[in-house]
Design a protein around this motif. Structure first.
Motif, PDB file in Angstrom:
ATOM      1  N   THR A  74       0.874  -1.171   0.000  1.00 33.87           N
ATOM      2  CA  THR A  74       0.000   0.000   0.000  1.00 33.87           C
ATOM      3  C   THR A  74       0.907   1.215   0.000  1.00 33.87           C
ATOM      4  O   THR A  74       1.840   1.298   0.807  1.00 33.87           O
ATOM      5  CB  THR A  74      -0.914   0.014   1.243  1.00 33.87           C
ATOM      6  N   LEU A 102      -5.210  -9.434  13.198  1.00 27.43           N
ATOM      7  CA  LEU A 102      -5.334  -9.112  11.786  1.00 27.43           C
ATOM      8  C   LEU A 102      -6.645  -9.653  11.257  1.00 27.43           C
ATOM      9  O   LEU A 102      -7.033 -10.777  11.572  1.00 27.43           O
ATOM     10  CB  LEU A 102      -4.162  -9.741  11.010  1.00 27.43           C
ATOM     11  N   THR A 103      -7.328  -8.858  10.466  1.00 23.80           N
ATOM     12  CA  THR A 103      -8.532  -9.316   9.797  1.00 23.80           C
ATOM     13  C   THR A 103      -8.561  -8.732   8.393  1.00 23.80           C
ATOM     14  O   THR A 103      -7.926  -7.724   8.118  1.00 23.80           O
ATOM     15  CB  THR A 103      -9.816  -8.921  10.566  1.00 23.80           C
ATOM     16  N   GLY A 104      -9.271  -9.401   7.507  1.00 25.15           N
ATOM     17  CA  GLY A 104      -9.459  -8.884   6.164  1.00 25.15           C
ATOM     18  C   GLY A 104      -8.388  -9.266   5.173  1.00 25.15           C
ATOM     19  O   GLY A 104      -8.443  -8.853   4.025  1.00 25.15           O
ATOM     20  N   ILE A 105      -7.419 -10.070   5.577  1.00 27.69           N
ATOM     21  CA  ILE A 105      -6.364 -10.463   4.644  1.00 27.69           C
ATOM     22  C   ILE A 105      -6.922 -11.475   3.645  1.00 27.69           C
ATOM     23  O   ILE A 105      -7.759 -12.312   3.991  1.00 27.69           O
ATOM     24  CB  ILE A 105      -5.128 -11.026   5.381  1.00 27.69           C
ATOM     25  N   ASP A 106      -6.503 -11.365   2.428  1.00 29.33           N
ATOM     26  CA  ASP A 106      -6.914 -12.283   1.361  1.00 29.33           C
ATOM     27  C   ASP A 106      -6.369 -13.675   1.688  1.00 29.33           C
ATOM     28  O   ASP A 106      -5.156 -13.859   1.835  1.00 29.33           O
ATOM     29  CB  ASP A 106      -6.341 -11.777   0.034  1.00 29.33           C
TER      30      ASP A 106
END
Length: 116
Positions: free
Chosen positions: A31, A96-100
């Motif tokens: 990013t 951590l959340t939302g990782i592919d």
């Protein structure tokens, strides 16, 4: 699996090289944020106008096992003798959340290859 956030602050003209070095060391995604900074030295002026160089802030979430190789690769790029052309550091991620999930699979596959 444990993850780390690798943060790099470098001049805009180093952005592509930072990404290339990090990817060669195992990073898969980045990013990119734009920023300005105030360093320890006084700002340069040109005909009375202050020149402020822009910087890129690059954020990568990587498997913790990739942190050292990525930082070593970035060190070779950013440090030239006593001259520093940027800053890189790592912060462990506790939650951590939302990782592919495809990325997690790639991380796990790389770990299996290393354990060989």
């Amino acid at each position: 699996m444990k993850f780390t956030a690798v943060v790099v602050i470098a001049p805009d003209d180093f952005e592509d090289r930072v990404i290339e070095h990090a990817q060669q060391a195992g990073a898969t995604g980045v990013t990119i944020l734009s920023g300005k900074g105030i360093g320890g030295e006084s700002k340069k002026t040109f005909f009375g106008l202050t020149f402020e160089g822009t910087q890129s802030v690059l954020l990568m979430v990587v498997g913790s096992h990739l942190t050292a190789p990525i930082l070593k690769a970035l060190h070779r790029l950013l440090v030239n003798g006593s001259e520093s052309r940027g800053l890189a550091f790592a912060v462990p991620i506790e939650h951590l959340t939302g990782i592919d999930m495809r990325q997690v699979g790639k991380f796990e596959e790389a770990l299996r290859r290393e354990d060989g």
